[in-house]
Enzyme design. Structure first.
Site, short mmCIF file in Angstrom:
data_model
loop_
_atom_site.label_atom_id
_atom_site.label_comp_id
_atom_site.label_asym_id
_atom_site.label_seq_id
_atom_site.Cartn_x
_atom_site.Cartn_y
_atom_site.Cartn_z
N LYS A 218 0.86 -1.18 0.00
CA LYS A 218 0.00 0.00 0.00
C LYS A 218 0.90 1.23 0.00
CE LYS A 218 -3.96 1.92 2.53
NZ LYS A 218 -4.76 1.83 3.78
N ASP B 85 3.73 -0.17 14.73
CA ASP B 85 2.39 -0.41 15.24
C ASP B 85 2.38 -0.62 16.75
OD1 ASP B 85 1.10 -0.28 12.82
OD2 ASP B 85 0.14 -2.24 13.01
N ASN C 289 -10.08 -6.41 8.28
CA ASN C 289 -9.74 -7.83 8.16
C ASN C 289 -8.91 -8.27 9.36
OD1 ASN C 289 -9.80 -10.31 6.63
ND2 ASN C 289 -7.62 -9.99 6.26
#
EC number: 2.7.2.1
Length: 398
Positions: free
Chosen positions: A16, A146, A209
C-alpha cells in the site's frame, strides 16, 4: 513549502502506498499493489483519476516499487521531485522501539530481530525498506511501529500468566498492534469532544480484516486486544482471535494435525472464514444476517466477542469513559455491526441513533448515539498514512 512523504505499507503479498503532505495532510497519490508473488499480481492507484495495471506474473515488492517509481511517479515528475523522505509502517517493534525511528543498519537489524513475532509482516517490511533505499538512495527512511503506542501499557496488562523468565529472557508479552490508528483516533476524538488529548478516556475499535480494541486512558494506551502477535483478541477475517490454548494440543495430539497445519488454520482459515465456511468478507455476513445460518452465526460471534472486550476495558479507565469509537474498514462502514455491538452495551446507558448510524458510512462520520445517551459512540475515519508522514517529517527535519 510542502513536506511530501512517500508512505509505504508492505504486507506479505501487498504494498500500500501514498504520497502525503505532512504539513497539510493532503494526499497527492494513493494506491495498492496486491496479489504479489501470484500470477494475477496487479496495481491500482489514484492520481488524476483511477488507474489499474498488471505487474506481471509473480511480481514481488521490488517490481511493485519499480512500477511506482518508473511509471506512476514518472508520469508526474513535479510530484516525484518534491519527495523529501519515506515513511514505513512496521507492525512489530518489540520492546526495543518505543517510538518511530530513523532507519539505519541497527534499526533494520532490530526489525529483523522482531520478525519471529510478526512472521507475516516484518519480513515484508524489510523487503520494502531495502527496495525503497535502492529506488531512492538520496532519501531518508523512517520506521513507524504499530507496537510503539502500546508501550505505555502497565505490567498487569501486558504480562501473560506464564513463567516470568519467558518474559525476561524471550520478551514473551502482550505488544498489541494498530497503534498508529489508535493514536490517530485518540487525537481526533479529543478534538471533536473538545478535551485535551492527555485527559481523554476512550475505547477504540479498529475493525478491518485485522481487528483490535484499545483502552486509551489520558491519551495513552493502557490495554489492547492483540497480544504477542496479531492473532490474539477479536474475531477477524481469517484469524481466530482468543481460543483455549489447549485446543492446539487437542488438534495435534488427538486429531493428528501438524504444527504447520494448525498455524495455517488459526491465521488463514479461521475467523469469519472459519465460521461461515464460505468467506472472510464481512459484507457477506452483514447482507445475509438472519437469512443464512452461516452468516448469522459468524456475525453473532463477532459482535459478542467485540462487545465483551469493550465492556471489559471500562475497568481500565478508572470509571470514566468519554466515548466509544469505531474505525477501520468494518468500523467505518458496517452500521449493523456497530448497532449490534452497542445494543449489547445498553447496561452503560448507551442508546443508538439508528438514522445517524446509517448515515455514518462510506466516508460519513460523527456521533451515532442519541443526545441522552450516557456515553457517546462515534465513527471516525482513520488516517494512519498521515501519522506516518508526520513522524517521518519530524525525524528527518524536512
Amino acid at each position: 513549502m510542502s513536506k511530501l512523504v512517500l508512505v509505504l505499507n508492505c504486507g506479505s503479498s501487498s504494498l500500500k502506498f501514498a504520497v502525503v503532505d505532512a504539513q497539510s495532510g493532503e494526499q497527492h497519490l494513493s494506491g495498492l499493489a496486491e496479489c504479489l508473488h501470484l500470477p494475477e499480481a496487479r496495481i491500482k492507484w489514484k492520481l488524476d483519476g483511477k488507474h489499474e495495471a498488471q505487474l506481471g506474473e509473480g511480481a514481488a515488492h521490488d517490481e511493485a516499487l519499480s512500477f511506482i517509481v518508473e511509471t506512476i511517479l514518472a508520469s508526474k515528475p513535479e510530484l516525484a521531485a518534491q519527495l523529501k523522505a519515506i515513511g514505513h509502517r512496521v507492525v512489530h517493534g518489540g520492546e526495543q522501539f518505543t517510538q518511530s525511528a530513523l532507519i539505519d543498519d541497527a534499526v533494520l537489524k532490530g526489525i529483523e530481530d522482531c520478525a519471529a513475532l510478526a512472521p507475516l509482516h516484518n519480513p515484508a517490511h524489510i523487503i520494502g525498506i531495502k527496495a525503497a533505499q535502492k529506488a531512492f538512495p538520496e532519501l531518508k527512511n523512517v520506521a513507524v511501529f504499530d507496537t510503539a503506542f502500546h508501550q505505555t501499557m502497565p505490567e498487569e496488562a501486558y504480562l501473560y500468566a506464564l513463567p516470568y523468565n519467558l518474559y525476561k529472557e524471550h520478551g514473551i508479552r502482550r505488544y498489541g498492534m494498530h497503534g498508529t490508528s489508535h493514536l490517530f483516533i485518540a487525537r481526533e476524538a479529543a478534538e471533536r469532544l473538545g478535551k485535551p488529548a492527555n485527559e481523554l478516556n476512550i475505547i477504540n475499535c479498529h475493525l478491518g480484516n485485522g481487528a483490535s480494541v484499545c483502552a486509551i486512558k489520558n491519551g495513552q494506551s493502557v490495554d489492547t486486544s492483540m497480544g504477542l502477535t496479531p492473532l490474539e483478541g477479536l474475531v477477524m477475517g481469517t484469524r481466530c482471535g482468543d481460543i483455549d490454548p489447549a485446543i492446539i494440543f487437542h488438534l495435534h495430539d488427538t486429531l493428528g494435525y501438524s504444527v504447520e497445519k494448525i498455524n495455517t488454520m488459526l491465521t488463514k482459515e479461521s475467523g469469519l472464514l472459519g465460521l461461515t465456511e464460505v468467506t472472510s468478507d464481512c459484507r457477506f455476513v452483514e447482507d445475509n444476517y438472519g437469512q443464512k445460518e452461516e452468516a448469522t452465526r459468524a456475525m453473532d460471534v463477532f459482535c459478542h466477542r467485540l462487545a465483551k472486550y469493550v465492556a471489559g476495558y471500562t475497568a481500565s479507565l478508572d470509571g470514566r469513559l468519554d466515548a466509544i469509537t469505531f474505525t477501520g474498514g468494518i468500523g467505518e462502514n458496517s452500521a449493523p455491526i456497530r448497532e449490534m455491538v452497542l445494543n449489547r452495551l445498553a447496561i452503560f446507558g448507551i442508546t443508538v441513533d439508528s438514522a445517524a448510524n446509517l448515515k455514518a458510512r462510506f466516508g460519513g462520520e460523527g456521533v451515532i448515539t442519541t443526545a441522552d445517551s450516557r456515553i457517546p459512540a462515534m465513527v471516525i475515519a482513520t488516517n494512519e498514512e498521515l501519522v506516518i508522514a508526520e513522524d517521518t517529517a519530524r525525524l528527518t527535519n524536512i
